[in-house]
Enzyme design. Structure first.
Site, PDB file in Angstrom:
ATOM      1  N   HIS A   1      29.132  36.979  82.461  1.00  0.00           N
ATOM      2  CA  HIS A   1      29.632  36.196  81.325  1.00  0.00           C
ATOM      3  C   HIS A   1      28.529  35.339  80.709  1.00  0.00           C
ATOM      4  O   HIS A   1      28.810  34.364  80.040  1.00  0.00           O
ATOM      5  CB  HIS A   1      30.818  35.334  81.763  1.00  0.00           C
ATOM      6  CG  HIS A   1      31.954  36.139  82.289  1.00  0.00           C
ATOM      7  ND1 HIS A   1      32.748  36.926  81.487  1.00  0.00           N
ATOM      8  CD2 HIS A   1      32.399  36.337  83.561  1.00  0.00           C
ATOM      9  CE1 HIS A   1      33.649  37.552  82.230  1.00  0.00           C
ATOM     10  NE2 HIS A   1      33.453  37.210  83.491  1.00  0.00           N
TER      11      HIS A   1
ATOM     12  N   CYS B   1      24.467   6.601 118.837  1.00  0.00           N
ATOM     13  CA  CYS B   1      24.116   5.570 119.821  1.00  0.00           C
ATOM     14  C   CYS B   1      22.789   5.899 120.486  1.00  0.00           C
ATOM     15  O   CYS B   1      22.426   7.070 120.641  1.00  0.00           O
ATOM     16  CB  CYS B   1      25.162   5.489 120.910  1.00  0.00           C
ATOM     17  SG  CYS B   1      26.819   5.268 120.284  1.00  0.00           S
TER      18      CYS B   1
ATOM     19  N   ARG C   1      17.421   5.451 114.551  1.00  0.00           N
ATOM     20  CA  ARG C   1      18.527   6.410 114.635  1.00  0.00           C
ATOM     21  C   ARG C   1      19.744   5.940 113.852  1.00  0.00           C
ATOM     22  O   ARG C   1      20.676   6.710 113.628  1.00  0.00           O
ATOM     23  CB  ARG C   1      18.971   6.575 116.096  1.00  0.00           C
ATOM     24  CG  ARG C   1      17.953   7.220 116.997  1.00  0.00           C
ATOM     25  CD  ARG C   1      18.344   6.982 118.438  1.00  0.00           C
ATOM     26  NE  ARG C   1      19.677   7.491 118.735  1.00  0.00           N
ATOM     27  CZ  ARG C   1      19.928   8.654 119.294  1.00  0.00           C
ATOM     28  NH1 ARG C   1      18.943   9.450 119.614  1.00  0.00           N
ATOM     29  NH2 ARG C   1      21.159   9.029 119.549  1.00  0.00           N
TER      30      ARG C   1
ATOM     31  N   LYS D   1      19.362  22.679  97.431  1.00  0.00           N
ATOM     32  CA  LYS D   1      18.301  22.431  98.417  1.00  0.00           C
ATOM     33  C   LYS D   1      16.960  22.932  97.892  1.00  0.00           C
ATOM     34  O   LYS D   1      15.941  22.267  98.029  1.00  0.00           O
ATOM     35  CB  LYS D   1      18.603  23.133  99.762  1.00  0.00           C
ATOM     36  CG  LYS D   1      19.665  22.502 100.610  1.00  0.00           C
ATOM     37  CD  LYS D   1      19.322  21.159 101.220  1.00  0.00           C
ATOM     38  CE  LYS D   1      19.674  19.972 100.401  1.00  0.00           C
ATOM     39  NZ  LYS D   1      21.025  19.593 100.145  1.00  0.00           N
TER      40      LYS D   1
ATOM     41  N   TRP E   1      26.641   3.223 117.481  1.00  0.00           N
ATOM     42  CA  TRP E   1      27.047   3.775 116.182  1.00  0.00           C
ATOM     43  C   TRP E   1      28.539   4.016 116.369  1.00  0.00           C
ATOM     44  O   TRP E   1      28.937   4.951 117.050  1.00  0.00           O
ATOM     45  CB  TRP E   1      26.263   5.062 115.936  1.00  0.00           C
ATOM     46  CG  TRP E   1      26.619   5.844 114.710  1.00  0.00           C
ATOM     47  CD1 TRP E   1      27.704   6.654 114.527  1.00  0.00           C
ATOM     48  CD2 TRP E   1      25.864   5.943 113.506  1.00  0.00           C
ATOM     49  NE1 TRP E   1      27.659   7.226 113.286  1.00  0.00           N
ATOM     50  CE2 TRP E   1      26.555   6.814 112.637  1.00  0.00           C
ATOM     51  CE3 TRP E   1      24.666   5.371 113.062  1.00  0.00           C
ATOM     52  CZ2 TRP E   1      26.090   7.136 111.362  1.00  0.00           C
ATOM     53  CZ3 TRP E   1      24.212   5.713 111.791  1.00  0.00           C
ATOM     54  CH2 TRP E   1      24.913   6.577 110.956  1.00  0.00           C
TER      55      TRP E   1
ATOM     56  N   LYS F   1      17.766   8.325  98.678  1.00  0.00           N
ATOM     57  CA  LYS F   1      18.732   8.783  99.675  1.00  0.00           C
ATOM     58  C   LYS F   1      20.133   8.294  99.330  1.00  0.00           C
ATOM     59  O   LYS F   1      21.104   9.029  99.459  1.00  0.00           O
ATOM     60  CB  LYS F   1      18.311   8.263 101.058  1.00  0.00           C
ATOM     61  CG  LYS F   1      19.241   8.668 102.188  1.00  0.00           C
ATOM     62  CD  LYS F   1      19.141  10.150 102.474  1.00  0.00           C
ATOM     63  CE  LYS F   1      20.161  10.652 103.476  1.00  0.00           C
ATOM     64  NZ  LYS F   1      20.403  12.099 103.325  1.00  0.00           N
TER      65      LYS F   1
ATOM     66  N   GLU G   1      24.990  24.891  97.054  1.00  0.00           N
ATOM     67  CA  GLU G   1      24.252  24.010  97.960  1.00  0.00           C
ATOM     68  C   GLU G   1      22.862  24.599  98.263  1.00  0.00           C
ATOM     69  O   GLU G   1      21.871  23.867  98.342  1.00  0.00           O
ATOM     70  CB  GLU G   1      25.071  23.797  99.244  1.00  0.00           C
ATOM     71  CG  GLU G   1      24.413  22.965 100.328  1.00  0.00           C
ATOM     72  CD  GLU G   1      23.976  21.562  99.892  1.00  0.00           C
ATOM     73  OE1 GLU G   1      24.365  21.105  98.811  1.00  0.00           O
ATOM     74  OE2 GLU G   1      23.204  20.941 100.653  1.00  0.00           O
TER      75      GLU G   1
ATOM     76  N   ASN H   1      26.585   7.116 125.293  1.00  0.00           N
ATOM     77  CA  ASN H   1      26.408   7.762 124.000  1.00  0.00           C
ATOM     78  C   ASN H   1      27.218   9.043 124.044  1.00  0.00           C
ATOM     79  O   ASN H   1      27.082   9.819 124.984  1.00  0.00           O
ATOM     80  CB  ASN H   1      24.912   8.063 123.799  1.00  0.00           C
ATOM     81  CG  ASN H   1      24.651   8.875 122.544  1.00  0.00           C
ATOM     82  OD1 ASN H   1      25.517   8.989 121.685  1.00  0.00           O
ATOM     83  ND2 ASN H   1      23.451   9.420 122.443  1.00  0.00           N
ATOM     84  N   GLY H   2      28.096   9.258 123.083  1.00  0.00           N
ATOM     85  CA  GLY H   2      28.940  10.456 123.096  1.00  0.00           C
ATOM     86  C   GLY H   2      30.388  10.068 122.875  1.00  0.00           C
ATOM     87  O   GLY H   2      30.678   8.965 122.417  1.00  0.00           O
TER      88      GLY H   2
ATOM     89  N   GLU I   1      15.671  20.564  95.068  1.00  0.00           N
ATOM     90  CA  GLU I   1      15.216  19.251  95.551  1.00  0.00           C
ATOM     91  C   GLU I   1      13.906  19.349  96.313  1.00  0.00           C
ATOM     92  O   GLU I   1      13.023  18.518  96.153  1.00  0.00           O
ATOM     93  CB  GLU I   1      16.235  18.664  96.526  1.00  0.00           C
ATOM     94  CG  GLU I   1      17.536  18.262  95.928  1.00  0.00           C
ATOM     95  CD  GLU I   1      18.486  17.819  97.013  1.00  0.00           C
ATOM     96  OE1 GLU I   1      18.789  16.630  97.068  1.00  0.00           O
ATOM     97  OE2 GLU I   1      18.931  18.662  97.821  1.00  0.00           O
TER      98      GLU I   1
HETATM   99  C1  F6R Z   1      21.416  16.371  98.149  1.00  0.00           C
HETATM  100  C2  F6R Z   1      21.810  15.006  98.372  1.00  0.00           C
HETATM  101  C3  F6R Z   1      22.611  14.323  97.326  1.00  0.00           C
HETATM  102  C4  F6R Z   1      23.783  13.582  97.972  1.00  0.00           C
HETATM  103  C5  F6R Z   1      24.538  12.783  96.908  1.00  0.00           C
HETATM  104  C6  F6R Z   1      25.750  12.099  97.476  1.00  0.00           C
HETATM  105  O1  F6R Z   1      20.629  16.854  99.175  1.00  0.00           O
HETATM  106  O2  F6R Z   1      21.494  14.425  99.368  1.00  0.00           O
HETATM  107  O3  F6R Z   1      23.071  15.230  96.382  1.00  0.00           O
HETATM  108  O4  F6R Z   1      24.617  14.509  98.578  1.00  0.00           O
HETATM  109  O5  F6R Z   1      23.694  11.814  96.339  1.00  0.00           O
HETATM  110  O6  F6R Z   1      25.418  11.230  98.497  1.00  0.00           O
HETATM  111  P1  F6R Z   1      26.490  10.744  99.538  1.00  0.00           P
HETATM  112  O7  F6R Z   1      26.955  11.919 100.291  1.00  0.00           O
HETATM  113  O8  F6R Z   1      25.774   9.730 100.381  1.00  0.00           O
HETATM  114  O9  F6R Z   1      27.603  10.146  98.747  1.00  0.00           O
END
Ligand code: F6R
Length: 613
Positions: free
Chosen positions: A509, A2, A27, A490, A77, A608, A486, A103-104, A493
């Site tokens: 292995h 929010c 936001r 990162k 939100w 995204k 993970e 907000n909260g 990417e």
């Molecule tokens: C990695 C990344 C992607 C998402 C994936 C799933 O940094 O952002 O691997 O995690 O595309 O996306 P969501 O979580 O939106 O289903």
């Protein structure tokens, strides 16, 4: 999350509020509203048209009065209650004289609402926030001024708030207060402003001040005075802001990625808020699935993609250990096409930041078609995944702008571990004391994440020495394994370098054949039970000439013998480590990417939200 804005003493209240709300749109939000206040009257408009809500609100305001000197506005939100106009802020008390924006999350809203209804109050929304308007209404009726009424009301409230309240009997006053959720005050000649974020009032206010936790401020056209919620006077810290709008939207950070990495303590904190009743029961207001249905679960299947898949992998360890249920984790794009077995009692959990990833949606549809009950873990309220699922638990990380996911991951792990605790509670596989202990460990995570973040300089120093490297292997055991996956994702990417994540035990292995001088091995070495095994793995790679970076606990005195670089993190319970250990790995990927001149917010070839299979 929010956004809030307010102004007293403006010659253009409506314009200030609408423009401010437009500047808060970045936001993320699902509905919006404003209240304009003059002596004896409050004019309110609200709209719930998703990301078009501020535009819709602008149309609603075509007939708004032009001469109201004060007002408050809000982008919502949704957390408690669907994103509908009736739940949009501002909320009013029974008399329509008190208006609040918030907000909260008010954690004890259920008790407060019951009490207020008992005393005759009528609620018009299902939000947690509305209780504050009614509490203030009662205190105003006892003759308290707005500041004192708001102060006393907030003393009764548990949870997080950046809150602003107006009363048309005191139209030149806004009272605003903060706990956890951010709040700034701005001053200019003849008008005083407040906002959740600087961009909302950047071009209106001349000076900016930060409100701290448990402080309450009284704004008038001439300026403001601040006290603590305990009543003692306080001085607000002036902020030196020479930002343009773009910098302001990034909160002063260089990019959204570093802003979002820094927001991780709040992402976990918000996800944990109001999840535990006084009697210790873990609750999810939004879950839409009865305790009996959860008790009937015999097997859990988690489906997700990318980073969300890594969070799901962490959840496997938590659900199996705490709830003693057998758990499979599937890559969503694989699940659908391999004729999955869904037996009676199968609970499928679809995990997604966006809630719009087509692979995950298709996998949960397939599971539903075969008779499974589906829970969505989503960061976006009312996203497709959440709407189609039988039940939903929301992570509350706030909008993630940077393409690579960071804060959503830690929020997903927190939400999934909470769900694991709830399943354990219902199945009686943990004692109440054990559930309390794990819940307390979860609530301590934000502090430990903050400590790990504060060590960014150490991570940068390591990254600066390795900008020539091209090959990375990330290793971990137990929950350190998904953390390693993970960390590798990162790095891939953000930097476009080759990075692979492996279960450390798998090294010999096959992948050991690739280890040679110049290869960097990053080990998540924080689990004390697995420590000796990880040390042996590291000795193996070191003997073959690899450079070793270890993520290790503060207390670890032996790691230096096998690691070239050690990234220290505070000690936490093993199940909590992914949320803490991922921090140096994110910071490392970020620092290398910046060192190589990459666009950290928009890595090449990636979107995204992936809405194609
Ligand atoms: C990695 C990344 C992607 C998402 C994936 C799933 O940094 O952002 O691997 O995690 O595309 O996306 P969501 O979580 O939106 O289903």
């Amino acid at each position: 999350m929010c956004g809030i804005i307010g102004v007293v003493g403006s010659s253009n209240t409506l314009g200030t509020l609408l423009e401010g709300l437009e500047r808060l749109e970045y936001r993320g939000y699902d509905s919006a509203g404003i209240a304009l206040v003059r002596h004896g009257h409050t004019w309110r408009a609200r709209a719930a048209s998703g990301t078009e809500s501020v535009a819709a609100l602008r149309s609603e305001c075509a007939s708004a009065p032009a001469d109201y000197p004060s007002g408050i506005g809000h982008t919502r939100w949704a957390t408690h209650g669907a994103p509908e106009a009736v739940n949009a802020h501002p909320h009013l008390d029974c008399s329509g004289q008190v208006a609040i924006i918030h907000n909260g999350i008010i954690e004890n809203h259920v008790e407060l609402r019951a009490e207020l209804v008992e005393r005759g109050h009528t609620f018009t929304s299902v939000t947690d926030s509305e209780v504050v308007a009614h509490l203030i209404e009662e205190l105003r009726a006892q003759g308290l001024d707005l500041l004192e009424a708001a102060r006393q009301a907030l003393l009764r409230v548990r949870g997080a708030f950046a809150l602003a309240v107006m009363d048309c009997r005191e139209p030149d006053v806004i009272v605003a207060a903060r706990r956890i959720s951010p709040l700034v005050v701005g001053t200019a000649d003849g008008a005083t402003y407040l906002a959740s974020d600087v961009p909302a009032i950047l071009d209106r206010a001349q000076s900016f001040y930060a409100v701290n936790d448990d402080e309450i401020v009284r704004l008038t056209p001439a300026g403001f005075m601040a006290i603590g919620l305990d009543g003692a006077p306080v001085r607000l810290r002036q902020l030196h802001i020479d930002w343009d709008l773009e910098t302001a939207e990034k909160g002063g950070f260089d990019d959204f990625m570093s802003k979002e990495i820094s927001e991780q303590p709040d992402a976990v904190r918000a996800t944990l808020l109001d999840r535990r009743r006084a009697d210790g029961t873990i609750v999810f207001d939004e879950l839409r699935m009865s305790d009996d249905e959860l008790r009937e679960v015999k097997r859990v299947v988690l489906v997700a993609c990318g980073t969300s898949h890594h969070a799901a992998q962490v959840a496997k360890y938590a659900i199996e250990r705490w709830a003693r249920l057998s758990v499979d984790v599937d890559i969503a794009s694989e699940y659908r096409y391999r004729d999955p077995i869904v037996e009676i009692g199968t609970l499928v959990i679809g995990v997604s930041q966006s809630g719009e990833t087509i692979d995950t949606i298709q996998a949960t549809r397939e599971a539903q078609r075969r008779g499974a009950r589906v829970v969505a873990i989503s960061n976006v309220v009312d996203a497709s995944l959440a709407r189609e699922a039988d039940a939903v638990v929301y992570t509350r990380a706030g909008l993630e702008v940077s393409v690579a996911s960071t804060k959503a991951f830690v929020a997903q792990v927190a939400a999934l571990e909470l769900l694991a605790l709830r399943l354990a509670q219902l199945r009686g596989t943990l004692t109440p004391a054990q559930v309390d202990l794990h819940f307390a460990q979860l609530t301590s995570v934000p502090g430990h994440v903050a400590t790990a973040l504060a060590r960014e300089a150490d991570v940068k120093a390591v990254a600066a020495q390795l900008l020539d490297a091209h090959d990375y292997f990330f290793l971990g055991r137990h929950v350190g394994f998904p953390t390693a996956l993970e960390g590798a994702l990162k790095l891939k990417e953000l930097t476009y370098l080759h990075a692979e994540g492996y279960a450390a035990g798998e090294l010999k292995h096959g992948p050991l054949a690739l280890i040679e001088p110049g290869v960097i091995v990053v080990a998540v070495a924080t689990d004390p039970v697995m420590h000796e095994k990880i040390l042996s793995n590291l000795a193996e790679v070191k003997a073959r000439g690899a450079t070793v970076i270890a993520v290790a606990r503060d207390e670890d005195t032996v790691i230096d013998a096998v690691a070239d670089f050690v990234l220290r993190v505070p000690s936490v319970d093993a199940m909590m480590t992914p949320m803490v250990d991922i921090v140096p790995l994110q910071l490392f990927a970020y620092a290398v990417a910046r060192g190589l001149g990459r666009n950290v917010d928009r890595p090449r070839n990636l979107a995204k939200t992936v809405t194609v299979e």
